[in-house]
Scaffold this motif. Structure first.
Motif, PDB file in Angstrom:
ATOM      1  N   LYS A 275       0.825  -1.214   0.000  1.00  0.00           N
ATOM      2  CA  LYS A 275       0.000   0.000   0.000  1.00  0.00           C
ATOM      3  C   LYS A 275       0.861   1.266   0.000  1.00  0.00           C
ATOM      4  O   LYS A 275       0.564   2.229  -0.702  1.00  0.00           O
ATOM      5  N   PHE A 276       1.924   1.269   0.795  1.00  0.00           N
ATOM      6  CA  PHE A 276       2.754   2.463   0.952  1.00  0.00           C
ATOM      7  C   PHE A 276       4.007   2.451   0.088  1.00  0.00           C
ATOM      8  O   PHE A 276       4.836   3.358   0.174  1.00  0.00           O
ATOM      9  N   GLU A 277       4.170   1.439  -0.760  1.00  0.00           N
ATOM     10  CA  GLU A 277       5.390   1.283  -1.554  1.00  0.00           C
ATOM     11  C   GLU A 277       5.808   2.549  -2.310  1.00  0.00           C
ATOM     12  O   GLU A 277       6.976   2.948  -2.221  1.00  0.00           O
ATOM     13  N   PRO A 278       4.929   3.216  -3.050  1.00  0.00           N
ATOM     14  CA  PRO A 278       5.374   4.403  -3.805  1.00  0.00           C
ATOM     15  C   PRO A 278       5.970   5.493  -2.909  1.00  0.00           C
ATOM     16  O   PRO A 278       7.006   6.070  -3.231  1.00  0.00           O
ATOM     17  N   GLU A 279       5.355   5.732  -1.769  1.00  0.00           N
ATOM     18  CA  GLU A 279       5.861   6.754  -0.850  1.00  0.00           C
ATOM     19  C   GLU A 279       7.140   6.297  -0.164  1.00  0.00           C
ATOM     20  O   GLU A 279       8.059   7.088   0.056  1.00  0.00           O
ATOM     21  N   LEU A 280       7.212   5.005   0.173  1.00  0.00           N
ATOM     22  CA  LEU A 280       8.393   4.483   0.862  1.00  0.00           C
ATOM     23  C   LEU A 280       9.636   4.541  -0.018  1.00  0.00           C
ATOM     24  O   LEU A 280      10.729   4.826   0.466  1.00  0.00           O
ATOM     25  N   LYS A 281       9.472   4.285  -1.302  1.00  0.00           N
ATOM     26  CA  LYS A 281      10.621   4.325  -2.217  1.00  0.00           C
ATOM     27  C   LYS A 281      11.268   5.710  -2.238  1.00  0.00           C
ATOM     28  O   LYS A 281      12.473   5.824  -2.461  1.00  0.00           O
ATOM     29  N   LYS A 282      10.494   6.751  -1.984  1.00  0.00           N
ATOM     30  CA  LYS A 282      11.010   8.124  -1.998  1.00  0.00           C
ATOM     31  C   LYS A 282      11.880   8.425  -0.783  1.00  0.00           C
ATOM     32  O   LYS A 282      12.745   9.297  -0.844  1.00  0.00           O
ATOM     33  N   ILE A 283      11.655   7.728   0.328  1.00  0.00           N
ATOM     34  CA  ILE A 283      12.355   8.051   1.574  1.00  0.00           C
ATOM     35  C   ILE A 283      13.255   6.923   2.076  1.00  0.00           C
ATOM     36  O   ILE A 283      13.856   7.031   3.131  1.00  0.00           O
ATOM     37  N   ALA A 284      13.345   5.834   1.314  1.00  0.00           N
ATOM     38  CA  ALA A 284      14.074   4.654   1.771  1.00  0.00           C
ATOM     39  C   ALA A 284      15.509   4.617   1.269  1.00  0.00           C
ATOM     40  O   ALA A 284      15.778   4.902   0.106  1.00  0.00           O
ATOM     41  N   ALA A 285      16.413   4.241   2.165  1.00  0.00           N
ATOM     42  CA  ALA A 285      17.784   3.932   1.772  1.00  0.00           C
ATOM     43  C   ALA A 285      17.816   2.487   1.284  1.00  0.00           C
ATOM     44  O   ALA A 285      18.522   2.159   0.333  1.00  0.00           O
ATOM     45  N   GLU A 286      17.041   1.620   1.933  1.00  0.00           N
ATOM     46  CA  GLU A 286      16.948   0.203   1.575  1.00  0.00           C
ATOM     47  C   GLU A 286      15.551  -0.297   1.890  1.00  0.00           C
ATOM     48  O   GLU A 286      14.921   0.167   2.834  1.00  0.00           O
ATOM     49  N   ILE A 287      15.095  -1.275   1.121  1.00  0.00           N
ATOM     50  CA  ILE A 287      13.845  -1.963   1.410  1.00  0.00           C
ATOM     51  C   ILE A 287      14.128  -3.460   1.378  1.00  0.00           C
ATOM     52  O   ILE A 287      14.592  -3.988   0.380  1.00  0.00           O
ATOM     53  N   GLN A 288      13.881  -4.104   2.505  1.00  0.00           N
ATOM     54  CA  GLN A 288      14.061  -5.553   2.623  1.00  0.00           C
ATOM     55  C   GLN A 288      12.671  -6.185   2.505  1.00  0.00           C
ATOM     56  O   GLN A 288      11.833  -6.018   3.377  1.00  0.00           O
ATOM     57  N   ASP A 289      12.426  -6.902   1.434  1.00  0.00           N
ATOM     58  CA  ASP A 289      11.123  -7.491   1.159  1.00  0.00           C
ATOM     59  C   ASP A 289      11.191  -9.005   1.310  1.00  0.00           C
ATOM     60  O   ASP A 289      11.875  -9.669   0.533  1.00  0.00           O
ATOM     61  N   GLU A 290      10.508  -9.542   2.295  1.00  0.00           N
ATOM     62  CA  GLU A 290      10.469 -10.985   2.522  1.00  0.00           C
ATOM     63  C   GLU A 290       9.075 -11.544   2.278  1.00  0.00           C
ATOM     64  O   GLU A 290       8.722 -12.605   2.791  1.00  0.00           O
ATOM     65  N   THR A 291       8.261 -10.857   1.490  1.00  0.00           N
ATOM     66  CA  THR A 291       6.888 -11.301   1.252  1.00  0.00           C
ATOM     67  C   THR A 291       6.819 -12.634   0.508  1.00  0.00           C
ATOM     68  O   THR A 291       5.801 -13.321   0.585  1.00  0.00           O
ATOM     69  N   GLN A 292       7.879 -13.039  -0.183  1.00  0.00           N
ATOM     70  CA  GLN A 292       7.875 -14.332  -0.863  1.00  0.00           C
ATOM     71  C   GLN A 292       7.717 -15.477   0.126  1.00  0.00           C
ATOM     72  O   GLN A 292       7.269 -16.560  -0.246  1.00  0.00           O
ATOM     73  N   ARG A 293       8.044 -15.246   1.386  1.00  0.00           N
ATOM     74  CA  ARG A 293       7.888 -16.281   2.412  1.00  0.00           C
ATOM     75  C   ARG A 293       6.418 -16.652   2.626  1.00  0.00           C
ATOM     76  O   ARG A 293       6.111 -17.737   3.104  1.00  0.00           O
ATOM     77  N   LEU A 294       5.513 -15.763   2.256  1.00  0.00           N
ATOM     78  CA  LEU A 294       4.087 -16.034   2.426  1.00  0.00           C
ATOM     79  C   LEU A 294       3.585 -17.097   1.454  1.00  0.00           C
ATOM     80  O   LEU A 294       2.613 -17.789   1.736  1.00  0.00           O
ATOM     81  N   THR A 295       4.220 -17.230   0.320  1.00  0.00           N
ATOM     82  CA  THR A 295       3.759 -18.179  -0.693  1.00  0.00           C
ATOM     83  C   THR A 295       4.685 -19.379  -0.855  1.00  0.00           C
ATOM     84  O   THR A 295       4.340 -20.300  -1.573  1.00  0.00           O
ATOM     85  N   SER A 296       5.849 -19.369  -0.220  1.00  0.00           N
ATOM     86  CA  SER A 296       6.762 -20.505  -0.346  1.00  0.00           C
ATOM     87  C   SER A 296       6.261 -21.664   0.519  1.00  0.00           C
ATOM     88  O   SER A 296       5.665 -21.470   1.565  1.00  0.00           O
ATOM     89  N   VAL A 297       6.503 -22.874   0.037  1.00  0.00           N
ATOM     90  CA  VAL A 297       6.087 -24.079   0.748  1.00  0.00           C
ATOM     91  C   VAL A 297       7.273 -24.577   1.561  1.00  0.00           C
ATOM     92  O   VAL A 297       8.340 -24.837   1.000  1.00  0.00           O
ATOM     93  N   PRO A 298       7.103 -24.715   2.885  1.00  0.00           N
ATOM     94  CA  PRO A 298       8.218 -25.217   3.690  1.00  0.00           C
ATOM     95  C   PRO A 298       8.557 -26.663   3.335  1.00  0.00           C
ATOM     96  O   PRO A 298       7.679 -27.436   2.949  1.00  0.00           O
TER      97      PRO A 298
END
Length: 76
Positions: free
Chosen positions: A45-68
Motif C-alpha cells: 500500500k505504501f510502496e510508492p511513498e516508501l521508495k522516496k524516503i528509503a535507503a533500503e527496502i528488505q522485502d520478505e513477502t515471498q515467504r508467504l507463498t513458499s512451501v516449507p
C-alpha cells in the motif's frame, strides 16, 4: 517492492507491522535513519511513498507463498 541486495537480518515472527501489528515481512531503512516495519499489505500500500524516503527496502513477502520443506526432504 524492491529487494535489498545487501545482507540483512531476517525478519522474525516477533517483528510486527508499525501500522497494524501483524507480522512484518517488509523492513524499510530510512534515509534519515531508523527503520519501519510493515506487513505485506501495508508494504504494498505504501510502496510508492516508501521508495522516496528509503535507503533500503528488505522485502520478505515471498515467504508467504513458499512451501516449507517436509522433514523427509530436509534429511536429504
Amino acid at each position: 517492492m524492491t529487494t535489498v541486495l545487501t545482507p540483512a537480518t531476517p525478519l522474525t515472527a516477533a517483528d510486527r507491522c508499525d501500522r497494524c501489528g501483524a507480522q512484518a515481512y517488509v523492513r524499510v531503512v530510512l534515509l534519515s535513519g531508523g527503520e519501519l516495519l510493515f506487513c505485506a499489505h501495508h508494504g504494498r500500500k505504501f510502496e510508492p511513498e516508501l521508495k522516496k524516503i528509503a535507503a533500503e527496502i528488505q522485502d520478505e513477502t515471498q515467504r508467504l507463498t513458499s512451501v516449507p520443506a517436509s522433514p523427509a526432504e530436509e534429511e536429504r
